[in-house]
Design a protein around this motif. Structure first.
Motif, PDB file in Angstrom:
ATOM      1  N   UNK A 174       0.826  -1.211   0.000  1.00 55.03           N
ATOM      2  CA  UNK A 174       0.000   0.000   0.000  1.00 55.03           C
ATOM      3  C   UNK A 174       0.857   1.256   0.000  1.00 55.03           C
ATOM      4  N   UNK A 175       1.814   1.309   0.914  1.00 59.67           N
ATOM      5  CA  UNK A 175       2.648   2.497   1.078  1.00 59.67           C
ATOM      6  C   UNK A 175       3.983   2.276   0.373  1.00 59.67           C
ATOM      7  N   UNK A 176       4.273   3.111  -0.593  1.00 65.50           N
ATOM      8  CA  UNK A 176       5.514   3.001  -1.345  1.00 65.50           C
ATOM      9  C   UNK A 176       6.137   4.390  -1.485  1.00 65.50           C
ATOM     10  N   UNK A 177       7.391   4.417  -1.930  1.00 64.56           N
ATOM     11  CA  UNK A 177       8.044   5.693  -2.158  1.00 64.56           C
ATOM     12  C   UNK A 177       7.320   6.507  -3.233  1.00 64.56           C
ATOM     13  N   UNK A 178       6.850   5.833  -4.267  1.00 64.25           N
ATOM     14  CA  UNK A 178       6.158   6.554  -5.344  1.00 64.25           C
ATOM     15  C   UNK A 178       4.853   7.168  -4.844  1.00 64.25           C
ATOM     16  N   UNK A 179       4.119   6.441  -3.986  1.00 59.61           N
ATOM     17  CA  UNK A 179       2.888   6.991  -3.424  1.00 59.61           C
ATOM     18  C   UNK A 179       3.188   8.215  -2.573  1.00 59.61           C
ATOM     19  N   UNK A 180       4.193   8.117  -1.706  1.00 60.11           N
ATOM     20  CA  UNK A 180       4.560   9.251  -0.855  1.00 60.11           C
ATOM     21  C   UNK A 180       4.999  10.441  -1.694  1.00 60.11           C
ATOM     22  N   UNK A 181       5.714  10.180  -2.783  1.00 65.93           N
ATOM     23  CA  UNK A 181       6.158  11.265  -3.651  1.00 65.93           C
ATOM     24  C   UNK A 181       4.975  11.933  -4.334  1.00 65.93           C
ATOM     25  N   UNK A 182       4.015  11.138  -4.803  1.00 64.97           N
ATOM     26  CA  UNK A 182       2.827  11.708  -5.456  1.00 64.97           C
ATOM     27  C   UNK A 182       2.014  12.546  -4.471  1.00 64.97           C
ATOM     28  N   UNK A 183       1.843  12.037  -3.253  1.00 72.72           N
ATOM     29  CA  UNK A 183       1.098  12.788  -2.241  1.00 72.72           C
ATOM     30  C   UNK A 183       1.807  14.093  -1.905  1.00 72.72           C
ATOM     31  N   UNK A 184       3.125  14.021  -1.800  1.00 70.58           N
ATOM     32  CA  UNK A 184       3.905  15.218  -1.478  1.00 70.58           C
ATOM     33  C   UNK A 184       3.779  16.275  -2.566  1.00 70.58           C
ATOM     34  N   UNK A 185       3.903  15.866  -3.824  1.00 72.73           N
ATOM     35  CA  UNK A 185       3.801  16.819  -4.934  1.00 72.73           C
ATOM     36  C   UNK A 185       2.394  17.410  -5.025  1.00 72.73           C
ATOM     37  N   UNK A 186       1.369  16.579  -4.837  1.00 73.94           N
ATOM     38  CA  UNK A 186      -0.012  17.072  -4.863  1.00 73.94           C
ATOM     39  C   UNK A 186      -0.248  18.072  -3.738  1.00 73.94           C
ATOM     40  N   UNK A 187       0.297  17.778  -2.566  1.00 74.30           N
ATOM     41  CA  UNK A 187       0.156  18.681  -1.425  1.00 74.30           C
ATOM     42  C   UNK A 187       0.814  20.026  -1.708  1.00 74.30           C
ATOM     43  N   UNK A 188       1.967  19.996  -2.370  1.00 75.80           N
ATOM     44  CA  UNK A 188       2.643  21.243  -2.715  1.00 75.80           C
ATOM     45  C   UNK A 188       1.779  22.094  -3.640  1.00 75.80           C
ATOM     46  N   UNK A 189       1.108  21.463  -4.585  1.00 78.98           N
ATOM     47  CA  UNK A 189       0.235  22.210  -5.496  1.00 78.98           C
ATOM     48  C   UNK A 189      -0.905  22.860  -4.718  1.00 78.98           C
ATOM     49  N   UNK A 190      -1.524  22.106  -3.814  1.00 80.88           N
ATOM     50  CA  UNK A 190      -2.660  22.617  -3.039  1.00 80.88           C
ATOM     51  C   UNK A 190      -2.247  23.798  -2.171  1.00 80.88           C
ATOM     52  N   UNK A 191      -1.169  23.630  -1.402  1.00 79.08           N
ATOM     53  CA  UNK A 191      -0.773  24.699  -0.473  1.00 79.08           C
ATOM     54  C   UNK A 191      -0.255  25.924  -1.224  1.00 79.08           C
ATOM     55  N   UNK A 192       0.352  25.725  -2.391  1.00 80.08           N
ATOM     56  CA  UNK A 192       0.841  26.862  -3.167  1.00 80.08           C
ATOM     57  C   UNK A 192      -0.321  27.692  -3.707  1.00 80.08           C
ATOM     58  N   UNK A 193      -1.348  27.014  -4.214  1.00 81.02           N
ATOM     59  CA  UNK A 193      -2.526  27.736  -4.704  1.00 81.02           C
ATOM     60  C   UNK A 193      -3.243  28.447  -3.565  1.00 81.02           C
ATOM     61  N   UNK A 194      -3.337  27.775  -2.427  1.00 82.41           N
ATOM     62  CA  UNK A 194      -3.987  28.392  -1.261  1.00 82.41           C
ATOM     63  C   UNK A 194      -3.215  29.619  -0.793  1.00 82.41           C
ATOM     64  N   UNK A 195      -1.902  29.493  -0.728  1.00 89.13           N
ATOM     65  CA  UNK A 195      -1.072  30.624  -0.310  1.00 89.13           C
ATOM     66  C   UNK A 195      -1.143  31.772  -1.309  1.00 89.13           C
ATOM     67  N   UNK A 196      -1.190  31.446  -2.593  1.00 89.95           N
ATOM     68  CA  UNK A 196      -1.308  32.473  -3.623  1.00 89.95           C
ATOM     69  C   UNK A 196      -2.614  33.241  -3.478  1.00 89.95           C
ATOM     70  N   UNK A 197      -3.699  32.524  -3.173  1.00 93.04           N
ATOM     71  CA  UNK A 197      -5.000  33.169  -2.991  1.00 93.04           C
ATOM     72  C   UNK A 197      -4.945  34.190  -1.862  1.00 93.04           C
ATOM     73  N   UNK A 198      -4.402  33.789  -0.721  1.00 92.39           N
ATOM     74  CA  UNK A 198      -4.320  34.704   0.415  1.00 92.39           C
ATOM     75  C   UNK A 198      -3.414  35.889   0.118  1.00 92.39           C
ATOM     76  N   UNK A 199      -2.290  35.625  -0.529  1.00 86.45           N
ATOM     77  CA  UNK A 199      -1.342  36.697  -0.829  1.00 86.45           C
ATOM     78  C   UNK A 199      -1.964  37.729  -1.759  1.00 86.45           C
ATOM     79  N   UNK A 200      -2.687  37.270  -2.768  1.00 89.87           N
ATOM     80  CA  UNK A 200      -3.337  38.194  -3.707  1.00 89.87           C
ATOM     81  C   UNK A 200      -4.386  39.041  -2.983  1.00 89.87           C
ATOM     82  N   UNK A 201      -5.154  38.416  -2.089  1.00 91.17           N
ATOM     83  CA  UNK A 201      -6.173  39.169  -1.349  1.00 91.17           C
ATOM     84  C   UNK A 201      -5.545  40.212  -0.430  1.00 91.17           C
ATOM     85  N   UNK A 202      -4.394  39.893   0.157  1.00 93.84           N
ATOM     86  CA  UNK A 202      -3.720  40.864   1.016  1.00 93.84           C
ATOM     87  C   UNK A 202      -3.227  42.049   0.195  1.00 93.84           C
ATOM     88  N   UNK A 203      -2.748  41.796  -1.022  1.00 90.03           N
ATOM     89  CA  UNK A 203      -2.274  42.905  -1.862  1.00 90.03           C
ATOM     90  C   UNK A 203      -3.407  43.839  -2.265  1.00 90.03           C
TER      91      UNK A 203
END
Length: 328
Positions: free
Chosen positions: A135-164
């Motif tokens: 179930x748990x493999x390096x490839x799964x952890x890597x995919x989850x990590x990359x997907x998480x980076x996309x989510x948090x980056x978009x979320x952070x971008x949204x907040x940053x734009x609203x602050x500007x």
């Protein structure tokens, strides 16, 4: 500098941890020592997790990623604070402030997602150990990590734009870095949209890993309760204890900082809480995982022994070469 138009704000002034000049050298020394301990401790944990053959598992891959996140989180905020602590100029340009806000929110949110992934790893290891490797493999952890980076980056971008888009009526930030809470306090009008996002979209994006973590541990607790072997019970508790402690430290400080109405903000207290999750928690994480984990302690011992052996062989070779040159 008071202003009625946000375009007139070209820089902010970070007031730091304290305005008392007599204690600035003390703050500088203590923070510098903690920062160096944080960076060196986490680098050591990354080196051990990546180099030791016994730690080439998904769990320690995630642990190395957590260390990288901790190094990044402190480096985004602390070096600038150290410079400002001993400097008469505590200004930061508008663009640099918004950039720091974006990276801080993205990296800070990423730590939450990483802890959620680690909770899933522990859940499978304890509740379904026979299928763990499938179930748990390096490839799964890597995919989850990359997907998480996309989510948090978009979320952070949204907040940053609203602050500007806010209109600021001042430029003195009661903090040691550009965080969303003190910036919202500088808004000329109440930032209703930003506050609604924090308590809706922010709770969903950042809070969902928290509820996932505790859901995983409820299942783990049920499984542990049905264990009849004391050795298995002890191993399960040992496996989870470090992660639980890190989760409590991080989410406790984040909840204290962000999940409260703006009318109850105390920026002086918030600065102290921010020190906890930007410096103290990243510094403690390597200690928690190394002191409470036999595998990590064993890997550290093997690394130190290998380095000591290499130094001894190098010294022996230098002496041998010197003797050869002397005889020649």
């Amino acid at each position: 500098m008071a202003t009625k138009n946000k375009t007139e704000v070209t820089e902010f002034v970070l007031l730091g941890l304290s305005s008392r000049p007599e204690i600035q050298p003390i703050i500088f020394g203590v923070v510098l020592i903690m920062y160096l301990m944080t960076v060196l401790g986490n680098i050591l944990l990354v080196v051990v997790a990546c180099s030791d053959p016994m730690l080439q598992t998904p769990m320690y891959f995630l642990l190395s990623q957590l260390s990288i996140i901790d190094i990044s989180l402190t480096t985004i905020t602390v070096p600038q604070m150290l410079v400002h602590t001993l400097s008469m100029d505590r200004s930061i340009s508008y663009n640099c402030c918004m950039t720091q806000l974006f990276f801080f929110m993205a990296v800070g949110s990423m730590e939450v997602y990483l802890l959620g992934t680690m909770a899933y790893d522990r859940y499978v290891a304890i509740c379904d150990p026979l299928r763990y490797s499938a179930i748990v493999s390096h490839s799964l952890c890597l995919r989850i990590t990359l997907t998480s980076w996309v989510i948090v980056s978009l979320n952070s971008l949204l907040y940053s734009v609203l602050v500007t888009r806010l209109t600021f009526c001042g430029n003195q930030v009661t903090h040691f870095f550009c965080d969303i809470t003190p910036l919202l306090k500088l808004s000329c009008t109440r930032p209703v949209v930003n506050e609604m996002l924090i308590f809706t979209e922010g709770v969903v994006v950042v809070g969902s890993p928290f509820f996932f973590i505790w859901g995983s541990y409820i299942r783990i607790g049920i499984t542990i309760a049905h264990m009849h072997s004391f050795a298995a019970l002890r191993k399960a508790l040992s496996t989870c204890s470090s992660h639980i402690l890190v989760v409590l430290l991080l989410f406790g400080s984040l909840a204290r900082m962000y999940l409260k109405p703006s009318s109850s903000y105390d920026l002086d207290q918030d600065r102290q809480v921010a020190v906890f999750y930007t410096l103290i928690t990243p510094m403690l994480n390597p200690l928690i995982y190394s002191l409470r984990n036999q595998d990590v302690k064993g890997a550290l011992w093997r690394l130190f022994r290998k380095l000591h052996t290499s130094d001894w062989l190098s010294d022996k070779q230098r002496i041998k070469n010197k003797l050869v040159r002397t005889k020649g």
